[in-house]
Design a protein around this motif. Structure first.
Motif, PDB file in Angstrom:
ATOM      1  N   GLU A   1      12.410  -9.377  71.051  1.00 50.77           N
ATOM      2  CA  GLU A   1      13.332  -8.808  70.650  1.00 50.77           C
ATOM      3  C   GLU A   1      13.864  -7.418  70.540  1.00 50.77           C
ATOM      4  OE1 GLU A   1      15.559  -9.278  65.927  1.00 50.77           O
ATOM      5  OE2 GLU A   1      13.700  -9.459  66.477  1.00 50.77           O
ATOM      6  N   VAL A   2      14.926  -7.108  70.711  1.00 52.99           N
ATOM      7  CA  VAL A   2      15.517  -5.462  70.835  1.00 52.99           C
ATOM      8  C   VAL A   2      15.589  -5.284  69.357  1.00 52.99           C
ATOM      9  CG1 VAL A   2      17.147  -3.919  71.377  1.00 52.99           C
ATOM     10  CG2 VAL A   2      16.861  -6.072  73.050  1.00 52.99           C
ATOM     11  N   ALA A   3      14.881  -4.229  69.050  1.00 53.17           N
ATOM     12  CA  ALA A   3      14.787  -3.638  67.531  1.00 53.17           C
ATOM     13  C   ALA A   3      16.001  -2.518  67.484  1.00 53.17           C
ATOM     14  CB  ALA A   3      13.457  -3.188  67.463  1.00 53.17           C
ATOM     15  N   THR A   4      15.957  -1.708  68.509  1.00 51.67           N
ATOM     16  CA  THR A   4      16.860  -0.422  68.160  1.00 51.67           C
ATOM     17  C   THR A   4      17.436  -0.209  69.647  1.00 51.67           C
ATOM     18  OG1 THR A   4      15.519   0.617  66.498  1.00 51.67           O
ATOM     19  CG2 THR A   4      16.964   2.022  67.735  1.00 51.67           C
ATOM     20  N   VAL A   5      18.511   0.387  69.606  1.00 53.36           N
ATOM     21  CA  VAL A   5      19.173   0.693  70.930  1.00 53.36           C
ATOM     22  C   VAL A   5      19.590   2.110  70.848  1.00 53.36           C
ATOM     23  CG1 VAL A   5      21.260   0.264  72.399  1.00 53.36           C
ATOM     24  CG2 VAL A   5      20.255  -1.683  71.204  1.00 53.36           C
ATOM     25  N   PHE A   6      19.270   2.944  71.747  1.00 53.84           N
ATOM     26  CA  PHE A   6      19.611   4.310  71.784  1.00 53.84           C
ATOM     27  C   PHE A   6      20.897   4.709  72.146  1.00 53.84           C
ATOM     28  CE2 PHE A   6      14.793   4.724  73.221  1.00 53.84           C
ATOM     29  CZ  PHE A   6      14.329   4.637  71.723  1.00 53.84           C
ATOM     30  N   ASN A   7      21.350   5.963  72.070  1.00 55.78           N
ATOM     31  CA  ASN A   7      22.672   6.248  72.881  1.00 55.78           C
ATOM     32  C   ASN A   7      22.701   6.852  74.154  1.00 55.78           C
ATOM     33  OD1 ASN A   7      23.720   5.311  70.456  1.00 55.78           O
ATOM     34  ND2 ASN A   7      23.972   7.582  69.583  1.00 55.78           N
ATOM     35  N   LEU A   8      21.142   6.748  74.607  1.00 52.01           N
ATOM     36  CA  LEU A   8      21.089   7.245  76.071  1.00 52.01           C
ATOM     37  C   LEU A   8      19.956   6.292  76.741  1.00 52.01           C
ATOM     38  CD1 LEU A   8      19.892  10.690  74.570  1.00 52.01           C
ATOM     39  CD2 LEU A   8      21.949  10.367  76.045  1.00 52.01           C
TER      40      LEU A   8
ATOM     41  N   GLN B   1      11.295  10.802  64.752  1.00 50.14           N
ATOM     42  CA  GLN B   1      11.177   9.326  65.086  1.00 50.14           C
ATOM     43  C   GLN B   1      12.069   8.451  65.071  1.00 50.14           C
ATOM     44  OE1 GLN B   1       8.383   8.712  61.834  1.00 50.14           O
ATOM     45  NE2 GLN B   1       6.438   9.716  62.876  1.00 50.14           N
ATOM     46  N   ASP B   2      13.270   8.676  64.179  1.00 52.72           N
ATOM     47  CA  ASP B   2      14.442   7.472  64.311  1.00 52.72           C
ATOM     48  C   ASP B   2      15.400   7.826  64.863  1.00 52.72           C
ATOM     49  OD1 ASP B   2      12.439   5.923  62.648  1.00 52.72           O
ATOM     50  OD2 ASP B   2      13.153   7.069  61.108  1.00 52.72           O
ATOM     51  N   MET B   3      16.040   9.127  65.231  1.00 50.00           N
ATOM     52  CA  MET B   3      17.147   9.664  65.469  1.00 50.00           C
ATOM     53  C   MET B   3      17.134  10.359  66.818  1.00 50.00           C
ATOM     54  SD  MET B   3      19.063   8.368  63.294  1.00 50.00           S
ATOM     55  CE  MET B   3      20.544   8.810  63.537  1.00 50.00           C
ATOM     56  N   ALA B   4      15.784  10.626  67.524  1.00 46.38           N
ATOM     57  CA  ALA B   4      16.006  11.706  68.626  1.00 46.38           C
ATOM     58  C   ALA B   4      16.832  11.157  69.726  1.00 46.38           C
ATOM     59  CB  ALA B   4      14.619  11.799  68.999  1.00 46.38           C
ATOM     60  N   PHE B   5      16.778   9.819  69.986  1.00 45.91           N
ATOM     61  CA  PHE B   5      17.696   9.350  71.186  1.00 45.91           C
ATOM     62  C   PHE B   5      18.965   8.898  70.800  1.00 45.91           C
ATOM     63  CE2 PHE B   5      13.148   8.732  71.806  1.00 45.91           C
ATOM     64  CZ  PHE B   5      12.935   9.464  73.171  1.00 45.91           C
ATOM     65  N   LYS B   6      19.563   9.357  69.610  1.00 44.01           N
ATOM     66  CA  LYS B   6      20.915   8.923  69.296  1.00 44.01           C
ATOM     67  C   LYS B   6      21.707  10.188  68.892  1.00 44.01           C
ATOM     68  CE  LYS B   6      18.949   4.654  67.362  1.00 44.01           C
ATOM     69  NZ  LYS B   6      18.857   3.953  65.830  1.00 44.01           N
ATOM     70  N   PRO B   7      22.141  10.851  69.876  1.00 43.00           N
ATOM     71  CA  PRO B   7      22.824  11.829  69.799  1.00 43.00           C
ATOM     72  C   PRO B   7      24.483  11.210  69.602  1.00 43.00           C
ATOM     73  CG  PRO B   7      22.364  11.994  72.148  1.00 43.00           C
ATOM     74  CD  PRO B   7      21.590  11.003  71.488  1.00 43.00           C
ATOM     75  N   THR B   8      25.366  12.130  68.954  1.00 46.65           N
ATOM     76  CA  THR B   8      26.882  11.574  69.119  1.00 46.65           C
ATOM     77  C   THR B   8      27.720  12.787  69.665  1.00 46.65           C
ATOM     78  OG1 THR B   8      27.332  12.378  66.793  1.00 46.65           O
ATOM     79  CG2 THR B   8      26.327  10.111  67.301  1.00 46.65           C
ATOM     80  N   ASP B   9      28.983  12.452  69.934  1.00 50.08           N
ATOM     81  CA  ASP B   9      29.757  13.508  70.118  1.00 50.08           C
ATOM     82  C   ASP B   9      29.951  14.603  69.133  1.00 50.08           C
ATOM     83  OD1 ASP B   9      30.195  12.599  72.403  1.00 50.08           O
ATOM     84  OD2 ASP B   9      32.123  11.332  72.017  1.00 50.08           O
ATOM     85  N   LYS B  10      29.824  14.200  67.782  1.00 51.53           N
ATOM     86  CA  LYS B  10      30.278  14.856  66.661  1.00 51.53           C
ATOM     87  C   LYS B  10      28.610  15.499  66.156  1.00 51.53           C
ATOM     88  CE  LYS B  10      34.065  12.401  64.368  1.00 51.53           C
ATOM     89  NZ  LYS B  10      34.607  11.941  63.208  1.00 51.53           N
ATOM     90  N   ARG B  11      27.405  15.184  66.546  1.00 55.07           N
ATOM     91  CA  ARG B  11      26.212  15.671  66.328  1.00 55.07           C
ATOM     92  C   ARG B  11      25.363  15.654  67.419  1.00 55.07           C
ATOM     93  NH1 ARG B  11      23.123  14.900  60.578  1.00 55.07           N
ATOM     94  NH2 ARG B  11      22.506  17.066  60.637  1.00 55.07           N
ATOM     95  N   LYS B  12      25.309  16.803  68.176  1.00 53.33           N
ATOM     96  CA  LYS B  12      24.426  17.050  69.521  1.00 53.33           C
ATOM     97  C   LYS B  12      23.082  17.686  69.254  1.00 53.33           C
ATOM     98  CE  LYS B  12      28.494  16.957  72.572  1.00 53.33           C
ATOM     99  NZ  LYS B  12      29.018  17.690  73.414  1.00 53.33           N
ATOM    100  N   ASP B  13      22.928  18.272  68.253  1.00 55.42           N
ATOM    101  CA  ASP B  13      21.807  19.144  67.764  1.00 55.42           C
ATOM    102  C   ASP B  13      21.476  19.005  66.076  1.00 55.42           C
ATOM    103  OD1 ASP B  13      21.545  20.248  70.245  1.00 55.42           O
ATOM    104  OD2 ASP B  13      22.729  21.985  69.400  1.00 55.42           O
ATOM    105  N   ILE B  14      20.293  18.984  65.707  1.00 51.08           N
ATOM    106  CA  ILE B  14      19.801  19.011  64.300  1.00 51.08           C
ATOM    107  C   ILE B  14      19.420  20.401  64.004  1.00 51.08           C
ATOM    108  CG2 ILE B  14      18.466  18.438  62.334  1.00 51.08           C
ATOM    109  CD1 ILE B  14      20.293  15.929  63.470  1.00 51.08           C
ATOM    110  N   VAL B  15      20.514  20.941  63.349  1.00 50.92           N
ATOM    111  CA  VAL B  15      20.331  22.580  63.262  1.00 50.92           C
ATOM    112  C   VAL B  15      19.582  22.732  61.756  1.00 50.92           C
ATOM    113  CG1 VAL B  15      21.572  24.705  62.667  1.00 50.92           C
ATOM    114  CG2 VAL B  15      22.374  23.176  64.340  1.00 50.92           C
ATOM    115  N   ILE B  16      18.512  23.551  61.496  1.00 55.49           N
ATOM    116  CA  ILE B  16      17.667  23.643  60.352  1.00 55.49           C
ATOM    117  C   ILE B  16      17.736  25.097  60.194  1.00 55.49           C
ATOM    118  CG2 ILE B  16      16.202  21.674  60.873  1.00 55.49           C
ATOM    119  CD1 ILE B  16      14.081  23.407  61.693  1.00 55.49           C
TER     120      ILE B  16
END
Length: 499
Positions: A266-273, A397-412
């Motif tokens: 089963e496919v559990a998660t699909v990335f954006n890349l 762990q959960d979002m590293a491969f899921k960038p979007t046009d609106k969010r390309k970095d996590i800024v801290i």
């Protein structure tokens, strides 16, 4: 009574033994292989330095390390990419030549863990002897391994080919096929050449001392080399989804699969890349890839390797190839044509590595803003996954491969450098920025854009996720405060974005 032998008798016996060994075909063959290896192996002297993840404006101290490689051209050397992480200067040493030879890195593929180095041809006393790798696997085969040490001497050892398995890379996020060698005669390292007889079959990419070693097999090497010698290296395909075991009959029934249909994962998660990210859906069941049936663990039967993860069926392709997927979706079989794709680590929402690249940052009013990366989190030391905040770990762990046009970095907001302008905020650290001067922050560049908004405003206002305190920075004091902070904390430039 044992008769005493004369000096001449002993000498004659020794000569006879030597003649016997050197004329024996087995010993003569091994000696010939060793002589040939000296013309094909190199020692690499590497100077490297990274960046301080918590003070990204600072370099770490220069580190000297050694590596080994093997010739794949008259002046071209193959070595694991692991040897070249953060490398700034590379020199090579060959057998029979005392001086070091200038070298430059031609291609590095951290996903395959392979790199191609070009030696200065005019500095070589004679061309190297290129090796040809053969995709050869027979479980239990005794292998010899060779490498050149820092003095130019050839060293060798032996081990046994135990199995083939898909493993995560030591330098990247991507899993690829490895051969695993066991029972080595001595401790091995990274880059040693492994041969079946006189036939090169792979180079070492990891080891557990003398217990086990992993090899990058000839199949991957022979896929890498043609592209690496071209002007534009295309890279290797990477998988754009995660699977989970499909053993539970209740889950299979929920997916409307017939009781007789026992295979499929089963496919559990699909990335954006990556490969499959544009056509697969969560809940799909992959039944086969290129006609190779997958079991409930996501493995297929390979004629030489036994059971191997499906990743190998994707990564053995070239980027752009069409891959045939047979899937179960919405209660029926479907056939998909999937294009083999890869991506650069800089496209990830949370980059897995940043070798040789200075981290992006903005220091304003003593507030240190950074892009979240895995190296940043790993800098917390041993057992770092338990030392960072769960919120940041979730993004890795959960979002590293899921960038979007609106969010390309996590800024801290990494932390706050104490100064008069930021009193009351010194305890803030590891907070994810949501807005800066009212605009959503989806990349480091958004901070610079936001600072230019509303020039008549007296304050910069920074908001964070999870209802953390809002930061208010007085603009009138900012220029003078930044000059003082830059001097006190030895920050040569307050902004590093896109360099």
């Amino acid at each position: 009574m044992i008769p005493r032998l004369s000096h001449n008798s002993i000498k004659s016996i020794l000569v006879l033994i030597i003649l016997t060994l050197t004329t024996n075909p087995i010993w003569a063959g091994e000696a010939e292989i060793r002589r040939a290896m000296k013309e094909s192996l190199v020692y690499l002297d590497i100077s490297s330095y990274g960046y301080d993840q918590f003070r990204p404006w600072r370099n770490k101290d220069v580190e000297q390390k050694g590596g080994v490689g093997c010739a794949v051209g008259a002046n071209l050397v193959l070595t694991p990419a692991w040897n070249l992480t953060d490398a700034k200067l590379v020199q090579a040493r060959v057998s029979g030549q005392n001086e070091y030879i200038p070298a430059k890195i031609r291609v590095v593929d951290y996903e395959l863990d392979l790199a191609l180095i070009e030696l200065e041809p005019n500095a070589l006393a004679k061309p190297l002897k290129p090796l040809k790798f053969t995709d050869k696997f027979q479980r239990g085969t005794k292998l010899n391994y060779y490498w050149l040490d820092s003095s130019g001497n050839l060293t060798t050892g032996q081990g046994y080919l135990d199995r083939a398995e898909v493993r995560g890379s030591t330098v990247s996020f991507a899993p690829f096929l490895n051969y695993v060698v066991t029972n080595m005669s001595q401790e091995t390292g990274i880059g040693q050449l492994y041969c079946d007889g006189s036939t090169p079959i792979g180079i070492a990419c990891w080891s557990n001392g003398a217990t086990e070693a992993g090899l990058i097999p000839a199949g991957l090497i022979n896929t890498f080399l043609p592209g690496a010698k071209e002007p534009n290296y295309p890279g290797a395909p990477t998988v754009g989804f995660v699977t989970r075991e499909l053993l539970d009959p209740i889950t299979r029934a929920y997916l409307k699969m017939a009781p007789t249909l026992k295979n499929g994962v089963e496919v559990a998660t699909v990335f954006n890349l990556g490969t499959g990210s544009d056509v697969l859906k969560s809940g799909d069941v992959i039944l086969s890839i290129d006609g190779k049936e997958l079991d409930a663990y996501g493995k297929f039967s390979h004629p030489a390797y036994d059971r191997v993860s499906f990743h190998h069926l994707i990564t053995c392709h070239k980027v752009g190839d069409e891959i045939n997927f047979d899937i179960w979706r919405d209660g029926a079989r479907q056939k998909l044509k999937v294009r083999a794709k890869n991506f650069g680590v800089e496209q990830m929402l949370v980059p897995w590595y940043e070798y040789g690249r200075q981290p992006e940052y903005v220091v304003t009013g003593g507030f240190v803003f950074q892009k979240l990366t895995r190296p940043y989190l790993a800098n917390f030391g041993k057992d770092w996954t338990g030392k960072t905040t769960p919120h940041l770990l979730h993004y890795l762990q959960d979002m590293a491969f899921k960038p979007t046009d609106k969010r390309k970095d996590i800024v801290i907001l990494s932390y706050v450098l104490p100064a008069q302008i930021n009193l009351g905020y010194l305890d803030l650290a590891q907070l994810v920025v949501s807005k800066y001067n009212g605009i959503p922050v989806g990349s480091m560049g958004d901070i610079i854009k936001a600072q230019k908004l509303n020039p008549e405003s007296k304050f910069d206002v920074v908001e964070f996720e999870f209802d953390s305190p809002t930061v208010v920075i007085p603009r009138r004091q900012l220029q003078q405060a930044d000059m003082l902070i830059g001097t006190n904390y030895m920050i040569p430039k307050m902004v590093n974005i896109g360099e």
